[in-house]
Design a protein around this motif. Structure first.
Motif, PDB file in Angstrom:
ATOM      1  N   MET A   1       1.056  -1.070   0.154  1.00  0.00           N
ATOM      2  CA  MET A   1      -0.044   0.205   0.071  1.00  0.00           C
ATOM      3  C   MET A   1       1.334   1.286   0.152  1.00  0.00           C
ATOM      4  O   MET A   1       2.113   1.490   0.405  1.00  0.00           O
ATOM      5  CB  MET A   1      -1.183  -0.127   0.968  1.00  0.00           C
ATOM      6  CG  MET A   1      -1.786   1.565   1.438  1.00  0.00           C
ATOM      7  SD  MET A   1      -3.215   0.845  -0.042  1.00  0.00           S
ATOM      8  CE  MET A   1      -3.716   2.458   0.777  1.00  0.00           C
ATOM      9  N   THR A   2       0.528   1.887  -1.359  1.00  0.00           N
ATOM     10  CA  THR A   2       1.407   3.232  -0.629  1.00  0.00           C
ATOM     11  C   THR A   2       0.910   4.552   0.497  1.00  0.00           C
ATOM     12  O   THR A   2       0.292   3.746   0.698  1.00  0.00           O
ATOM     13  CB  THR A   2       1.092   4.094  -2.123  1.00  0.00           C
ATOM     14  OG1 THR A   2       1.858   6.000  -2.106  1.00  0.00           O
ATOM     15  CG2 THR A   2      -0.800   4.527  -1.766  1.00  0.00           C
ATOM     16  N   VAL A   4      -0.303   7.503   2.308  1.00  0.00           N
ATOM     17  CA  VAL A   4      -0.846   8.014   2.566  1.00  0.00           C
ATOM     18  C   VAL A   4      -0.994   9.025   3.351  1.00  0.00           C
ATOM     19  O   VAL A   4      -1.059   8.835   4.530  1.00  0.00           O
ATOM     20  CB  VAL A   4      -2.127   7.257   2.930  1.00  0.00           C
ATOM     21  CG1 VAL A   4      -3.705   8.220   2.631  1.00  0.00           C
ATOM     22  CG2 VAL A   4      -2.320   6.834   1.587  1.00  0.00           C
ATOM     23  N   TYR A  31     -12.081   1.112  -1.124  1.00  0.00           N
ATOM     24  CA  TYR A  31     -11.484   2.498  -0.744  1.00  0.00           C
ATOM     25  C   TYR A  31     -10.849   1.730   0.764  1.00  0.00           C
ATOM     26  O   TYR A  31     -10.389   2.853   2.004  1.00  0.00           O
ATOM     27  CB  TYR A  31     -11.331   3.614  -0.965  1.00  0.00           C
ATOM     28  CG  TYR A  31     -11.939   3.600  -2.067  1.00  0.00           C
ATOM     29  CD1 TYR A  31     -10.727   4.495  -2.984  1.00  0.00           C
ATOM     30  CD2 TYR A  31     -13.009   2.799  -2.977  1.00  0.00           C
ATOM     31  CE1 TYR A  31     -10.994   4.282  -4.321  1.00  0.00           C
ATOM     32  CE2 TYR A  31     -13.034   3.515  -4.320  1.00  0.00           C
ATOM     33  CZ  TYR A  31     -11.957   3.872  -5.118  1.00  0.00           C
ATOM     34  OH  TYR A  31     -11.712   4.036  -6.118  1.00  0.00           O
ATOM     35  N   PRO A  90      -2.869   9.916  -1.543  1.00  0.00           N
ATOM     36  CA  PRO A  90      -2.313   8.636  -1.366  1.00  0.00           C
ATOM     37  C   PRO A  90      -0.888   9.781  -2.898  1.00  0.00           C
ATOM     38  O   PRO A  90      -0.902  10.788  -3.266  1.00  0.00           O
ATOM     39  CB  PRO A  90      -2.656   7.847  -2.141  1.00  0.00           C
ATOM     40  CG  PRO A  90      -4.234   7.462  -2.188  1.00  0.00           C
ATOM     41  CD  PRO A  90      -4.377   9.138  -1.740  1.00  0.00           C
ATOM     42  N   ASP A  92       1.752   8.036  -4.556  1.00  0.00           N
ATOM     43  CA  ASP A  92       2.102   7.720  -5.342  1.00  0.00           C
ATOM     44  C   ASP A  92       1.473   8.104  -6.870  1.00  0.00           C
ATOM     45  O   ASP A  92       0.086   7.886  -6.809  1.00  0.00           O
ATOM     46  CB  ASP A  92       1.877   6.518  -5.106  1.00  0.00           C
ATOM     47  CG  ASP A  92       2.845   5.611  -6.952  1.00  0.00           C
ATOM     48  OD1 ASP A  92       2.862   6.443  -7.408  1.00  0.00           O
ATOM     49  OD2 ASP A  92       2.818   4.355  -6.616  1.00  0.00           O
ATOM     50  N   VAL A  95      -1.406   5.796  -8.343  1.00  0.00           N
ATOM     51  CA  VAL A  95      -3.166   5.218  -7.413  1.00  0.00           C
ATOM     52  C   VAL A  95      -3.252   6.246  -8.533  1.00  0.00           C
ATOM     53  O   VAL A  95      -5.149   5.672  -8.510  1.00  0.00           O
ATOM     54  CB  VAL A  95      -2.747   5.781  -6.205  1.00  0.00           C
ATOM     55  CG1 VAL A  95      -3.948   5.658  -5.665  1.00  0.00           C
ATOM     56  CG2 VAL A  95      -1.477   5.282  -5.116  1.00  0.00           C
ATOM     57  N   TYR A  96      -3.437   7.448  -9.089  1.00  0.00           N
ATOM     58  CA  TYR A  96      -4.839   8.156  -9.505  1.00  0.00           C
ATOM     59  C   TYR A  96      -5.054   7.347 -10.788  1.00  0.00           C
ATOM     60  O   TYR A  96      -4.300   8.498 -11.908  1.00  0.00           O
ATOM     61  CB  TYR A  96      -4.438   9.435  -9.375  1.00  0.00           C
ATOM     62  CG  TYR A  96      -4.586   9.874  -7.900  1.00  0.00           C
ATOM     63  CD1 TYR A  96      -5.471  10.510  -6.873  1.00  0.00           C
ATOM     64  CD2 TYR A  96      -2.500  10.165  -7.480  1.00  0.00           C
ATOM     65  CE1 TYR A  96      -4.836  10.497  -5.728  1.00  0.00           C
ATOM     66  CE2 TYR A  96      -3.183  10.346  -6.288  1.00  0.00           C
ATOM     67  CZ  TYR A  96      -4.030  10.884  -5.419  1.00  0.00           C
ATOM     68  OH  TYR A  96      -3.242  10.963  -3.906  1.00  0.00           O
ATOM     69  N   THR A  97      -6.293   6.867 -10.859  1.00  0.00           N
ATOM     70  CA  THR A  97      -6.524   6.351 -12.566  1.00  0.00           C
ATOM     71  C   THR A  97      -7.609   7.172 -12.013  1.00  0.00           C
ATOM     72  O   THR A  97      -8.429   7.286 -11.763  1.00  0.00           O
ATOM     73  CB  THR A  97      -6.878   5.299 -13.074  1.00  0.00           C
ATOM     74  OG1 THR A  97      -7.284   4.855 -11.522  1.00  0.00           O
ATOM     75  CG2 THR A  97      -5.217   4.441 -11.702  1.00  0.00           C
ATOM     76  N   PHE A 100     -10.253   4.847 -10.506  1.00  0.00           N
ATOM     77  CA  PHE A 100      -9.539   5.393  -8.890  1.00  0.00           C
ATOM     78  C   PHE A 100     -10.529   6.685  -8.725  1.00  0.00           C
ATOM     79  O   PHE A 100     -11.435   6.394  -7.079  1.00  0.00           O
ATOM     80  CB  PHE A 100      -8.460   5.983  -8.832  1.00  0.00           C
ATOM     81  CG  PHE A 100      -8.112   5.970  -7.393  1.00  0.00           C
ATOM     82  CD1 PHE A 100      -7.929   4.719  -6.240  1.00  0.00           C
ATOM     83  CD2 PHE A 100      -7.590   7.378  -6.948  1.00  0.00           C
ATOM     84  CE1 PHE A 100      -8.457   5.355  -5.103  1.00  0.00           C
ATOM     85  CE2 PHE A 100      -7.711   7.785  -5.825  1.00  0.00           C
ATOM     86  CZ  PHE A 100      -7.537   6.706  -5.146  1.00  0.00           C
TER      87      PHE A 100
END
Length: 297
Positions: A1-2, A4, A31, A90, A92, A95-97, A100
């Motif tokens: 897990m990245t 946060v 989540y 987060p 990273d 993570v953001y797509t 997501f």
């Protein structure tokens, strides 16, 4: 897990024009370990205005619209997307797509069991939010759309957007408050500082950095197929009430883009055109609502 990050609460004390109570959801399906912040104003059994922000803003952007929406009989739900506002961030970038963000909004709608919803959207609030009603049409009855677009990946991106994406990528520690001040010269210095509140330093800005790079630039990009499906649904199946407000001075998602959007939304009425308003239309909130609310009643 990245890793946060969670912005300290002290950074949100006494923000001008933002007296609203914080609400949190830390058990969104899919989540685990992430906490989403949202505003919840008005009567709980009222029809809902779901107010979705974009980049690089947060629910503070809606502070001038919330009182008018509440007084008009709406319960206002205004979430901060992950990576923004008082929601968890987060670190990273990967993570953001598109999915997501989009799936987190769907999870929030389900967690709060929202019905009789009017989608209020601008910028990424529209790119993401417009894909949701086609999958849960029984929950939505209205649309208040401001400067945004469909993220379909089948049309060339405008020079204005490409310039914005290049500038964004060259400024990984974006000065958010300064940017808002340039776009909205009526902001006080304290209001501009409020836009910086969620981001103590660049490590908190992964979500901000990622958004322009998530806009589909080819048909197979993330979110593109879903957005094309949504565009067709809004064109052929949408039967709710619609209001469109255009910030005419927006250099990226301004009049030309919004004229295309109007053609893509079934029975969209004549837009409310705000000549001096730019991209962040909500900062002209009273003027926006004055023209839009009669079309939604």
């Amino acid at each position: 897990m990245t890793t946060v990050l969670r912005t300290p609460d002290t950074r949100f004390h006494d923000l001008p024009g933002y007296p609203f109570a914080a609400n949190y959801c830390d058990d969104l399906a899919g989540y685990a370990g992430l906490r989403m912040h949202y505003l919840d104003e008005g009567t709980k059994n009222a029809r809902v205005a779901l107010c979705l922000h974009g980049q690089p803003t947060w629910s503070y952007l809606y502070r001038k619209m919330i009182p008018g929406l509440v007084s008009s009989g709406y319960r206002v739900i205004a979430p901060d997307m992950f990576g923004f506002g008082r929601s968890d961030k987060p670190v990273d970038d990967a993570v953001y797509t598109f999915d997501f963000h989009r799936d987190s909004l769907v999870a929030l709608i389900r967690a709060l069991d929202l019905h009789r919803v009017t989608l209020v959207c601008q910028d990424w609030g529209g790119l993401l939010g417009l894909t949701i009603p086609p999958d849960m049409p029984d929950r939505f009855e209205g649309l208040l759309i401001m400067n945004t677009m469909f993220a379909t990946g089948d049309r060339p991106l405008t020079k204005g957007f490409l310039d914005w994406r290049a500038w964004n990528n060259a400024n990984p520690d974006m000065a958010v408050g300064k940017l808002l001040s340039r776009a909205c010269p009526q902001l006080s210095s304290a209001e501009a500082a409020a836009y910086d509140a969620p981001f103590p330093d660049a490590t908190y800005k992964a979500g901000v950095r990622r958004f322009p790079n998530l806009v589909p630039d080819h048909p197979d990009a993330g979110g593109a197929a879903m957005s094309r499906k949504a565009r067709e649904w809004w064109r052929t199946e949408w039967s709710g009430r619609t209001a469109m407000v255009i910030g005419m001075s927006d250099p990226v998602l301004g009049p030309t883009v919004m004229a295309d959007m109007r053609r893509a939304i079934r029975n969209c009425p004549e837009p409310v055109e705000l000549a001096v308003a730019g991209h962040f239309v909500q900062e002209w909130g009273e003027d926006a609502l004055r023209g839009a609310l009669p079309q939604l009643s």
